[in-house]
Scaffold this motif. Sequence first.
Motif, mmCIF file in Angstrom:
data_model
loop_
_atom_site.group_PDB
_atom_site.id
_atom_site.type_symbol
_atom_site.label_atom_id
_atom_site.label_comp_id
_atom_site.label_asym_id
_atom_site.label_seq_id
_atom_site.Cartn_x
_atom_site.Cartn_y
_atom_site.Cartn_z
ATOM 1 N N THR A 1 7.869 8.570 -0.479
ATOM 2 C CA THR A 1 6.402 8.112 -0.188
ATOM 3 C C THR A 1 6.197 6.967 0.833
ATOM 4 O OG1 THR A 1 5.715 8.807 -2.471
ATOM 5 C CG2 THR A 1 4.235 7.322 -0.936
ATOM 6 N N ARG A 2 5.582 6.976 2.033
ATOM 7 C CA ARG A 2 5.432 5.847 2.976
ATOM 8 C C ARG A 2 4.738 4.728 2.250
ATOM 9 N NH1 ARG A 2 5.504 6.984 8.403
ATOM 10 N NH2 ARG A 2 5.365 4.830 8.574
ATOM 11 N N VAL A 3 5.387 3.702 2.873
ATOM 12 C CA VAL A 3 4.906 2.390 2.289
ATOM 13 C C VAL A 3 4.257 1.569 3.404
ATOM 14 C CG1 VAL A 3 5.470 0.238 0.978
ATOM 15 C CG2 VAL A 3 6.480 2.492 0.468
ATOM 16 N N PHE A 4 3.197 0.923 3.279
ATOM 17 C CA PHE A 4 2.734 0.167 4.197
ATOM 18 C C PHE A 4 2.471 -1.309 3.437
ATOM 19 C CE2 PHE A 4 -0.238 -2.328 6.731
ATOM 20 C CZ PHE A 4 0.026 -2.145 8.089
ATOM 21 N N ALA A 5 3.393 -2.361 4.073
ATOM 22 C CA ALA A 5 3.260 -3.588 3.569
ATOM 23 C C ALA A 5 3.177 -4.899 4.318
ATOM 24 C CB ALA A 5 5.024 -3.939 2.903
ATOM 25 N N GLU A 6 2.288 -5.548 3.975
ATOM 26 C CA GLU A 6 1.828 -6.628 4.550
ATOM 27 C C GLU A 6 2.460 -8.018 4.124
ATOM 28 O OE1 GLU A 6 -2.416 -7.304 5.193
ATOM 29 O OE2 GLU A 6 -2.551 -5.424 4.335
ATOM 30 N N ARG B 1 1.091 -1.107 0.030
ATOM 31 C CA ARG B 1 0.090 -0.056 0.015
ATOM 32 C C ARG B 1 0.872 1.306 0.207
ATOM 33 N NH1 ARG B 1 -5.325 -1.363 1.859
ATOM 34 N NH2 ARG B 1 -5.513 -3.413 2.748
ATOM 35 N N PHE B 2 0.906 2.024 -1.048
ATOM 36 C CA PHE B 2 1.522 3.324 -0.994
ATOM 37 C C PHE B 2 0.598 4.241 -0.586
ATOM 38 C CE2 PHE B 2 3.203 0.459 -4.300
ATOM 39 C CZ PHE B 2 4.463 0.417 -4.048
ATOM 40 N N MET B 3 1.154 5.015 0.384
ATOM 41 C CA MET B 3 0.414 6.079 1.211
ATOM 42 C C MET B 3 0.226 7.423 0.885
ATOM 43 S SD MET B 3 -0.143 3.514 3.407
ATOM 44 C CE MET B 3 -1.262 4.429 4.569
ATOM 45 N N THR B 4 -0.153 7.344 -0.470
ATOM 46 C CA THR B 4 -0.755 8.638 -1.409
ATOM 47 C C THR B 4 -2.198 8.876 -1.233
ATOM 48 O OG1 THR B 4 -0.858 7.398 -3.244
ATOM 49 C CG2 THR B 4 1.212 8.334 -2.581
ATOM 50 N N LYS B 5 -2.645 9.946 -1.516
ATOM 51 C CA LYS B 5 -3.856 10.320 -1.316
ATOM 52 C C LYS B 5 -5.081 9.279 -2.162
ATOM 53 C CE LYS B 5 -7.199 13.965 -2.019
ATOM 54 N NZ LYS B 5 -7.492 15.484 -2.482
ATOM 55 N N ARG C 1 -4.158 6.034 -3.373
ATOM 56 C CA ARG C 1 -3.877 4.490 -3.320
ATOM 57 C C ARG C 1 -3.635 4.133 -2.093
ATOM 58 N NH1 ARG C 1 -1.795 2.372 -7.687
ATOM 59 N NH2 ARG C 1 -0.957 0.787 -6.261
ATOM 60 N N TRP C 2 -3.746 4.761 -1.234
ATOM 61 C CA TRP C 2 -3.549 4.132 0.385
ATOM 62 C C TRP C 2 -4.164 2.955 0.774
ATOM 63 C CZ3 TRP C 2 -7.468 3.966 3.908
ATOM 64 C CH2 TRP C 2 -8.396 4.832 3.715
ATOM 65 N N TRP C 3 -5.685 2.917 0.175
ATOM 66 C CA TRP C 3 -6.606 1.922 0.352
ATOM 67 C C TRP C 3 -6.442 0.750 -0.493
ATOM 68 C CZ3 TRP C 3 -9.860 1.048 -3.998
ATOM 69 C CH2 TRP C 3 -9.794 2.023 -4.950
ATOM 70 N N GLN C 4 -5.461 0.923 -1.679
ATOM 71 C CA GLN C 4 -5.339 -0.305 -2.570
ATOM 72 C C GLN C 4 -4.272 -1.051 -2.041
ATOM 73 O OE1 GLN C 4 -4.962 1.966 -6.270
ATOM 74 N NE2 GLN C 4 -6.948 1.641 -6.886
ATOM 75 N N GLY D 1 -4.630 1.750 -11.580
ATOM 76 C CA GLY D 1 -4.095 1.670 -10.474
ATOM 77 C C GLY D 1 -2.622 1.520 -10.545
ATOM 78 N N THR D 2 -2.206 0.408 -11.392
ATOM 79 C CA THR D 2 -0.915 0.200 -11.385
ATOM 80 C C THR D 2 -0.060 1.341 -12.305
ATOM 81 O OG1 THR D 2 -1.313 -1.226 -12.960
ATOM 82 C CG2 THR D 2 -1.172 -2.261 -10.963
ATOM 83 N N ALA D 3 -0.675 1.858 -13.055
ATOM 84 C CA ALA D 3 -0.062 3.044 -14.021
ATOM 85 C C ALA D 3 0.475 4.162 -12.905
ATOM 86 C CB ALA D 3 -0.821 3.560 -14.966
#
Length: 445
Positions: A308-313, A263-267, A269-272, A297-299
């Motif tokens: 950019t902050r990243v949230f990774a599971e 999850r890339f924590m931008t306005k 994309r954060w929920w994708q 989305g991927t583009a």
Amino acid sequence: MTTVQHVRPPTPAIRPKVVARTGLYTLLAANVAVVTVFFFQSGLDSNALLLLGRLTGLYAALLMAFQLLLVARLPWLDHRIGMDRMTSWHRWVGFGLLWSLLGHGVFITFGYAEFSSMDPVSQLVDLAETVEGVLRAIVALVLIMVVGAVSARWARRRLAYETWHFIHLYTYVAVVLAFTHQVAVGTTFTTNSTAKTYWYAMWGVALGSVFVGRLVLPLWRNLRHQLRVSAVVPESDNVVSIYITGRDLDRLPARAGQFFLWRFMTKGRWWQANPFSLSAAPDGRSLRLTAKTAGDGTAALRHLKVGTRVFAEGPYGAFTTMHRTRPDALLIAGGVGVTPIRALLEDLHGHAAVIYRVATDQDAVLYDELRELAHAKGAHLFLVTGPAAPDKLAPAELSRLVPDITDRDVYVCGPPGMTGAVLRTLRDLDVPKQQIHFERFSLAG
């Protein structure tokens, strides 16, 4: 002259996948036996329909708890079995749960209808109005039916993952409602203190596993590692590599071949959450993913900013060298499926052959560094290009490229059609099943 050392990797007496799978089967069988014993200890009713209703209800509760364990993403299970297989088992157990719940409702309703002389619909309404917990059970059943419907393949293909996932969250509401129903009217809860303790413990372990695996562990790892984008590098017109750095990455238990949910924590994309494999073996300093920018989305990945902050599971997946059984390996990649294959090649010991299948030379992303890595490791690299038909990885072609294929571990990653065709070819070539490793990188199976 390069000397290639054939080093057999250390392998346990029993394969990790077999240990984990056997453990799950044994756990389920043991709990079925315990539940059955408690059922008979609670007393038998003279009405056969009520007996069947009670028993199917107990088994449904057990399957519901087992479902939670399958989706808890516990690292020990995931790294040995793989999220794709766990998700597939979850799906089939889910249909078993649905039919068990339907059977429970039908048997109980018709059983009581025999005593009251009501029609089944009136009897169900009466039970909902007069018996504590029955209405909650009916709501739980409806929720499970809705989730089951959207999980059918024809519906799943038409839903975005985020929509499907939001609907799926209602399963947890159904779990709570079903548990309160069991506490209120379940015979094993009301007549047997030992059985009551067992059920509380089982539900506690199941829900606790989900809480730890899906919430606590991801939050803790992201707080610890503080991941951020350090570079965005276009690899081709539609493929981009993203480099990620953070704190204490040498303590992140990631292996080549695994993937994260990023999850890339931008306005926007954060929920994708997108499942992307590591395209380089983790080195303790940075992580790299390489993605095909196919949709909107991927583009947007091309336009991520450094910092950019990243949230990774994760890391997730069993597509690793943990499962090797032979000293040599064959790696087969198709398209952007080269990303975990490239990482695996970096991590492998012993001789490796690599087959990279693409439509044209221009589609062979990461080929230059794959070629350099293969040269450094003494591996044989084959670039296979051309249209899908005729099959250039048919049995005759594959055995010509790698004559000793039956003596190698084979790792396969690519589009579903290519992966399926290669797996059929490997079966035709009599490659032992335990030497074939593949993983379908999808969230909902």
